[in-house]
Design a protein around this motif. Sequence first.
Motif, PDB file in Angstrom:
ATOM      1  N   SER A 137       0.854  -1.372  -0.095  1.00  0.00           N
ATOM      2  CA  SER A 137       0.297  -0.087  -0.047  1.00  0.00           C
ATOM      3  C   SER A 137       1.136   0.768   0.106  1.00  0.00           C
ATOM      4  O   SER A 137       2.166   1.794   0.206  1.00  0.00           O
TER       5      SER A 137
ATOM      6  N   ARG B  70      -2.338  -1.858  -2.863  1.00  0.00           N
ATOM      7  CA  ARG B  70      -3.936  -0.361  -2.690  1.00  0.00           C
ATOM      8  C   ARG B  70      -2.839   1.056  -2.663  1.00  0.00           C
ATOM      9  O   ARG B  70      -1.677   0.875  -1.821  1.00  0.00           O
TER      10      ARG B  70
ATOM     11  N   SER C 107      -6.383  -2.174  -5.949  1.00  0.00           N
ATOM     12  CA  SER C 107      -7.453  -1.383  -5.813  1.00  0.00           C
ATOM     13  C   SER C 107      -6.898   0.547  -5.674  1.00  0.00           C
ATOM     14  O   SER C 107      -5.436   0.221  -4.457  1.00  0.00           O
TER      15      SER C 107
END
Length: 567
Positions: A252, A275, A305
């Motif tokens: 992330s 992410r 995402s």
Amino acid sequence: MTGKARRGYPSIQAALEEASRSLRDVRVLIEPGTYDEQLIVRGNVSLVAREPGSVTIRSAAGQVLDCDGTISLSGLRFVAEVGEAVVCRGGSLEVRQIDVETRGRISLWAAPGTRVEASGSTFRGGRVLFAGATGVVESCELLDSPDNALAVIEGARVEVRDSRIERPRFSAVRVEAGSSVTIASGRFTSCHDTMVAVIGEAARAEISGTTIEDTGTAIGFAERASGTVRDVTVRRARHAFSSRSGANPTVSGCAFLECVETGINISERGAGSFRDCVIQDAEAIGVFVKGDGAEVGQWGAVDISGCTIERSAVGIVVEGAEARFRDVRLNRLRFAGVRLLAGAAATFDELSLNDTPVGLDARGKATGTLTGAEVIGCSALALSAVDEARIMVSQSVIADAGGGVGVQGTASLVMKRSELRDMESFGLIAMGTGTLVVEDSDLLRPGAIGVIGIHDAFVDVRDTTVTDAADIGFRVLDKCGGQIQGCTVSAAAGLAVTKNDYVRVIGLTSALLTITTSSVSAKDAVVAHVTNIYNTPMFFKEVTGQVAIGNGSVEQVQERGEVDERQ
């Protein structure tokens, strides 16, 4: 030496031999100079340079220091011509502001069951090895290792904080099965292999706030390894991140910049969750997911995402694997936004794709689902499905492109509840034996023709509005079959439909003319056959319109015929 007495000794080892007989903590204060000795340290002993950096202890015959007990080293320099420099055989070792130089062997060795803490120190020319040990490496420099600069093996547990590692031959940090490492605020540069390699069952790494530059693979997880990577910046790596052979990390907030090949590379049954990452200026592919045909569920999923991919050659490639993409933004790519190849299965929710020659290109037996997508500004073609590919598009917008949607071979594309607008050449085309299904959608200013069907293709268009096509709303030729049902065509001029005998028109609403030809050939007064060799489908275009988008070479054949019947 401080303890019960303070006195001088002819050698450091002589002081250590007396220290080993003491039951108290002993501090050995060393005068400046160079000492040719091999030291054996036992007990509770501190070795301290009177003036930090002024004491060099070296050995040409083997290891320089072997310790067991509660040992502290401060301000010393160790040089090992052969063998290991510093070995912690038992107990604990604390080193502060030491400098260790070796000739291709081990700078610091923490044996099983020991604990070693190093701070403010430099290790040159060798490697730091934690084998079944625990420890901390903080504010240290590991330079020019001919192997792995830091190896964490045999169940070791190590924290690395605020440290710099440069020019390792293989890896800056290597973590093997059953071991773990925590890396925070590091800076690792110049490696031809994998800078941080996490390999093996139950191998784990927690990496944060670190910068990695000029390397082969920046971070690689393999063989069922796991861990988390957050707020890491990678520059000029061949591959910024790799997950393969059953690894399943969580990543992330990272920035992968100027990669020579790929930003994120998933292969050989690898998996992972990514992410809020940014990938910029990858020379080849932003995200590459490649499978081997195995069942994905047993290895984990690839889930990406909130990520942004910019200025790469290709944004996303999925080949023979499954992957999920949510809220992914693709901007200013040099060739294609998404490529789905050879059995790929990918889903895209809220994909945003801008200013790219080809939006999505699906080939082989690939399948793709786009929901809530925005595909805008594709200079050549927005969506392409060829071979046996299957694409589903819903609640999406396709706008400002050279061409809209192309289906070729035996591929199929289904578009529902979507909007296509402002195409330069055409809206949607089906060729070969491809299938095109359009339901409850709006085609606004779709170029010369809204929907084209040729060869033996099948088109099924329902409850769809075509507004302001430059020439024709629907164009179906050859043996193309199907139906146009409940549709509306409106424009200031042109034709509503020109069709063959194989397509039914049911409930069409339009003030424009419909033309039917009984010929099953493509010989028509207003059709040109254009072969597009820009790795996108062939186009069938109006003679008066633009015949190809983004091609360096075009083959065009034009044949004229008569209109058989008007309705």
